[in-house]
Design a protein around this motif. Structure first.
Motif, PDB file in Angstrom:
ATOM      1  N   ASP A 142       0.835  -1.201   0.000  1.00 28.93           N
ATOM      2  CA  ASP A 142       0.000   0.000   0.000  1.00 28.93           C
ATOM      3  C   ASP A 142       0.874   1.257   0.000  1.00 28.93           C
ATOM      4  N   GLU A 143       0.811   2.029  -1.087  1.00 30.80           N
ATOM      5  CA  GLU A 143       1.685   3.192  -1.252  1.00 30.80           C
ATOM      6  C   GLU A 143       1.484   4.224  -0.152  1.00 30.80           C
ATOM      7  N   LYS A 144       0.226   4.577   0.133  1.00 30.50           N
ATOM      8  CA  LYS A 144      -0.056   5.614   1.131  1.00 30.50           C
ATOM      9  C   LYS A 144       0.356   5.174   2.527  1.00 30.50           C
ATOM     10  N   PHE A 145       0.143   3.886   2.831  1.00 33.14           N
ATOM     11  CA  PHE A 145       0.511   3.390   4.156  1.00 33.14           C
ATOM     12  C   PHE A 145       2.024   3.491   4.361  1.00 33.14           C
ATOM     13  N   TYR A 146       2.777   3.080   3.363  1.00 30.47           N
ATOM     14  CA  TYR A 146       4.240   3.193   3.458  1.00 30.47           C
ATOM     15  C   TYR A 146       4.665   4.650   3.615  1.00 30.47           C
ATOM     16  N   LYS A 147       4.121   5.511   2.741  1.00 31.57           N
ATOM     17  CA  LYS A 147       4.551   6.907   2.723  1.00 31.57           C
ATOM     18  C   LYS A 147       4.166   7.648   3.994  1.00 31.57           C
ATOM     19  N   ASN A 148       2.958   7.363   4.519  1.00 32.67           N
ATOM     20  CA  ASN A 148       2.438   8.128   5.658  1.00 32.67           C
ATOM     21  C   ASN A 148       2.747   7.520   7.020  1.00 32.67           C
ATOM     22  N   TYR A 149       3.040   6.215   7.059  1.00 34.07           N
ATOM     23  CA  TYR A 149       3.249   5.554   8.351  1.00 34.07           C
ATOM     24  C   TYR A 149       4.609   4.855   8.463  1.00 34.07           C
ATOM     25  N   VAL A 150       4.927   3.975   7.510  1.00 31.87           N
ATOM     26  CA  VAL A 150       6.150   3.185   7.622  1.00 31.87           C
ATOM     27  C   VAL A 150       7.397   4.058   7.506  1.00 31.87           C
ATOM     28  N   MET A 151       7.467   4.867   6.450  1.00 31.13           N
ATOM     29  CA  MET A 151       8.675   5.654   6.219  1.00 31.13           C
ATOM     30  C   MET A 151       8.921   6.706   7.312  1.00 31.13           C
ATOM     31  N   PRO A 152       7.891   7.401   7.821  1.00 29.30           N
ATOM     32  CA  PRO A 152       8.145   8.332   8.925  1.00 29.30           C
ATOM     33  C   PRO A 152       8.738   7.645  10.163  1.00 29.30           C
ATOM     34  N   VAL A 153       8.326   6.394  10.424  1.00 32.70           N
ATOM     35  CA  VAL A 153       8.901   5.655  11.552  1.00 32.70           C
ATOM     36  C   VAL A 153      10.374   5.340  11.275  1.00 32.70           C
ATOM     37  N   ILE A 154      10.669   4.897  10.041  1.00 36.76           N
ATOM     38  CA  ILE A 154      12.058   4.606   9.676  1.00 36.76           C
ATOM     39  C   ILE A 154      12.905   5.867   9.739  1.00 36.76           C
ATOM     40  N   HIS A 155      12.284   7.009   9.454  1.00 41.20           N
ATOM     41  CA  HIS A 155      13.021   8.273   9.484  1.00 41.20           C
ATOM     42  C   HIS A 155      13.342   8.746  10.902  1.00 41.20           C
ATOM     43  N   LEU A 156      12.861   8.018  11.904  1.00 42.62           N
ATOM     44  CA  LEU A 156      13.283   8.313  13.272  1.00 42.62           C
ATOM     45  C   LEU A 156      14.744   7.916  13.466  1.00 42.62           C
ATOM     46  N   LEU A 157      15.213   6.992  12.612  1.00 40.72           N
ATOM     47  CA  LEU A 157      16.636   6.641  12.594  1.00 40.72           C
ATOM     48  C   LEU A 157      17.379   7.704  11.803  1.00 40.72           C
ATOM     49  N   ASP A 158      18.668   7.892  12.100  1.00 41.34           N
ATOM     50  CA  ASP A 158      19.434   8.809  11.254  1.00 41.34           C
ATOM     51  C   ASP A 158      19.557   8.197   9.867  1.00 41.34           C
ATOM     52  N   ALA A 159      19.904   9.002   8.874  1.00 37.46           N
ATOM     53  CA  ALA A 159      19.825   8.594   7.471  1.00 37.46           C
ATOM     54  C   ALA A 159      20.678   7.370   7.158  1.00 37.46           C
ATOM     55  N   GLU A 160      21.879   7.297   7.704  1.00 31.15           N
ATOM     56  CA  GLU A 160      22.743   6.147   7.382  1.00 31.15           C
ATOM     57  C   GLU A 160      22.243   4.862   8.039  1.00 31.15           C
ATOM     58  N   ARG A 161      21.754   4.964   9.287  1.00 31.60           N
ATOM     59  CA  ARG A 161      21.202   3.769   9.940  1.00 31.60           C
ATOM     60  C   ARG A 161      19.967   3.274   9.185  1.00 31.60           C
ATOM     61  N   ALA A 162      19.142   4.194   8.733  1.00 31.31           N
ATOM     62  CA  ALA A 162      17.957   3.811   7.964  1.00 31.31           C
ATOM     63  C   ALA A 162      18.365   3.120   6.664  1.00 31.31           C
ATOM     64  N   HIS A 163      19.405   3.642   6.026  1.00 30.39           N
ATOM     65  CA  HIS A 163      19.931   3.026   4.797  1.00 30.39           C
ATOM     66  C   HIS A 163      20.406   1.601   5.088  1.00 30.39           C
ATOM     67  N   ASN A 164      21.166   1.436   6.147  1.00 33.58           N
ATOM     68  CA  ASN A 164      21.678   0.110   6.508  1.00 33.58           C
ATOM     69  C   ASN A 164      20.534  -0.856   6.830  1.00 33.58           C
TER      70      ASN A 164
END
Length: 388
Positions: A30-52
Motif C-alpha cells: 500500500d503506497e499511502k501506508f508506506y509513505k504516511n506511516y512506515v517511512m516516517p517511523v524509519i526516518h526516526l533513525l538517522d539517514a545512514e542507519r535507515a539506509h543500513n
C-alpha cells in the motif's frame, strides 16, 4: 470487569487490530501506508542507519514480493540483454552486493551494485548522509565506502549460482581514495567483474572522492577510456560486458561537447552513459535550511530537471548513444520525461528513501498509462521522441 481491565483489553484489541491492518497494508504494498506511516517511523533513525536497515531487510528478503506483473509494453532489449522493465535501482544503495535478490523482489528490472573499490575502504567520516525532507532530497558524502572487489565478487557469484530467475546486474566501479594509479583500479574491476556483470560502469563523477571528477577532462578521459575499452575487448569471454560511463550533472555545455568528442572516437566509444551522478550545486529553491549546506552530492527532486536536460544534450552530441537516466525520478511522468529525452533505461534511489518499496510498482504503472495514452506499444518506441 474493572475499568482498568477493560482499558487494558481495549488497548490489546486496538494494538492487535492495528498490527493486522499494518501487516496487510505492507503485504499489499500500500503506497499511502508506506509513505504516511512506515517511512516516517524509519526516518526516526538517522539517514545512514535507515539506509543500513533497508539494505539488511532487502538482504534477507523481508519486503513482500511485488504483485505487479511487468507487461510486454515495458520490456527493453538493449546491451544484448532483455530487461523485464526499464526501472532499475541506482548505484549507491546496494554498495556491496548484499541486497540483489531483495531488490529484484520489489520489482526493479535491474540492480546496479557499487561503487566497488579494489581494496576495502571505510569512506568518509560520519555523519555523511542527510535528508532534506522539505525538498524530497538527500545529500551524501559517503566517499566510496566499500568492502572491496573480493567480497562483492563472492556475493554476485552466489546470486548467479542460486537464483532461480535471471537477474540483470550492473557493477559500478570506483577507485580507492589512496590509489596512486587510478586507471589500474578500473582495469582491475573490469578484469574481475567482467565475467559476471551484465554491464560495467566507470564512475568518474562522484563528488566525494578528491580529484575524481578531473578524469572527465578531455585528455584524461581519452587516455582512460582507450585503455579500459582495450582491457574489456581483451577479456577471454565470448560475450564482452558493455562498458558504460557515469557523468556528473555539473558540466558546462563546452565540457559536455568535449566529452562527446572523445566518445565519438572509435577507440573511446563506450557502449552507453549513465546520466547523472549527484550535483554539488545548491539551488536557491532548497527549503531544508538546516541541511542544505552540507558538503556532498545532492540527489532527488532538485536534480530532476538538470539530469533530464543533460540526457537530451548528450543524446544529441553522441548521436544517440544508449543512456540510463537517473536523478529525481519519483513518478511515471518523471521516468517518461527522461525516456523521451533519450534514456533507454532509468534508475531511482532517493524516492525509495521517502516512499519505500511501493514506489517501484507505482512508477511502472504510471509509465504504462502514459505510454498507452500516447499510442506506444513498447517503451523503446518513446526513446528520444521529445528530443527532436
Amino acid at each position: 470487569m474493572s475499568s482498568k481491565k477493560k482499558l487494558r483489553s481495549l488497548l490489546y484489541v486496538t494494538l492487535a487490530g492495528y498490527g493486522t491492518f499494518s501487516a496487510i497494508s505492507i503485504y499489499k504494498g500500500d503506497e499511502k501506508f508506506y509513505k504516511n506511516y512506515v517511512m516516517p517511523v524509519i526516518h526516526l533513525l538517522d539517514a545512514e542507519r535507515a539506509h543500513n536497515f533497508a539494505v539488511l531487510a532487502s538482504k534477507y528478503r523481508l519486503f513482500p514480493k511485488t504483485r505487479y506483473e511487468d507487461p510486454e509494453l515495458l520490456k527493453v532489449k538493449i546491451f544484448g540483454k532483455e530487461f523485464s522493465n526499464p526501472v532499475g535501482i541506482a548505484a549507491g544503495f546496494d554498495k556491496d552486493g548484499k541486497a540483489i535478490l531483495g531488490l529484484r523482489d520489489i520489482g526493479f528490472g535491474f540492480v546496479e551494485v557499487g561503487s566497488v573499490t579494489p581494496e576495502p575502504q571505510p569512506g568518509n567520516e560520519q555523519p555523511r548522509v542527510f535528508r532534506l525532507l522539505k525538498d524530497y532530497a538527500v545529500i551524501n558524502r559517503y566517499g566510496f565506502n566499500s568492502e572491496g572487489h573480493s567480497e562483492v565478487l563472492k556475493r554476485i557469484e552466489n546470486v548467479r549460482q542460486d537464483a532461480q530467475e535471471s537477474n540483470i546486474i550492473g557493477v559500478n566501479l570506483g577507485k580507492n581514495k589512496s590509489s596512486t594509479d587510478p586507471i589500474n583500479d578500473y582495469i582491475e574491476g573490469i578484469i574481475k567483474f567482467g565475467p559476471l556483470a551484465d554491464y560495467l560502469v566507470i564512475n568518474i563523477s562522484s563528488p566525494n572522492t578528491p580529484g575524481l571528477r578531473n578524469m572527465q577532462h578531455k585528455e584524461q578521459l581519452k587516455k582512460l577510456l582507450a585503455v579500459l575499452i582495450e582491457t574489456r575487448n581483451n577479456l577471454p569471454l565470448k560475450e564482452k560486458p558493455p562498458l558504460l560511463l557515469k557523468l556528473a550533472p555539473d558540466l558546462s555545455y563546452a565540457e559536455k561537447k568535449d566529452i562527446a568528442d572523445v566518445l565519438n572516437q572509435k577507440k573511446c566509444r563506450v557502449d552507453g552513459l549513465i546520466i547523472s551522478n549527484t550535483t554539488v550545486e545548491r539551488p536557491d529553491s532548497l527549503k531544508s535550511v538546516e541541511t542544505k549546506n552540507e558538503t556532498g552530492g545532492l540527489s532527488g527532486e532538485p536534480l530532476k530537471d538538470m539530469s533530464t536536460r543533460m540526457i537530451a544534450d548528450m543524446s544529441k552530441l553522441t548521436g544517440g548513444l544508449p543512456i540510463i537516466g537517473v536523478g529525481g525520478i519519483s513518478s511515471g511522468q518523471d521516468a517518461y520525461e527522461k525516456i523521451k529525452a533519450g534514456a533507454s533505461l532509468v534508475q531511482l534511489y532517493t524516492a525509495l528513501v521517502y516512499e519505500g518499496p511501493p514506489i517501484v510498482a507505482k512508477v511502472k504503472k504510471e509509465l504504462v498509462e502514459l505510454l498507452s495514452k500516447d499510442g506506444y506499444s513498447n517503451v523503446c518506441q518513446a526513446v528520444g521522441k521529445g528530443n527532436k
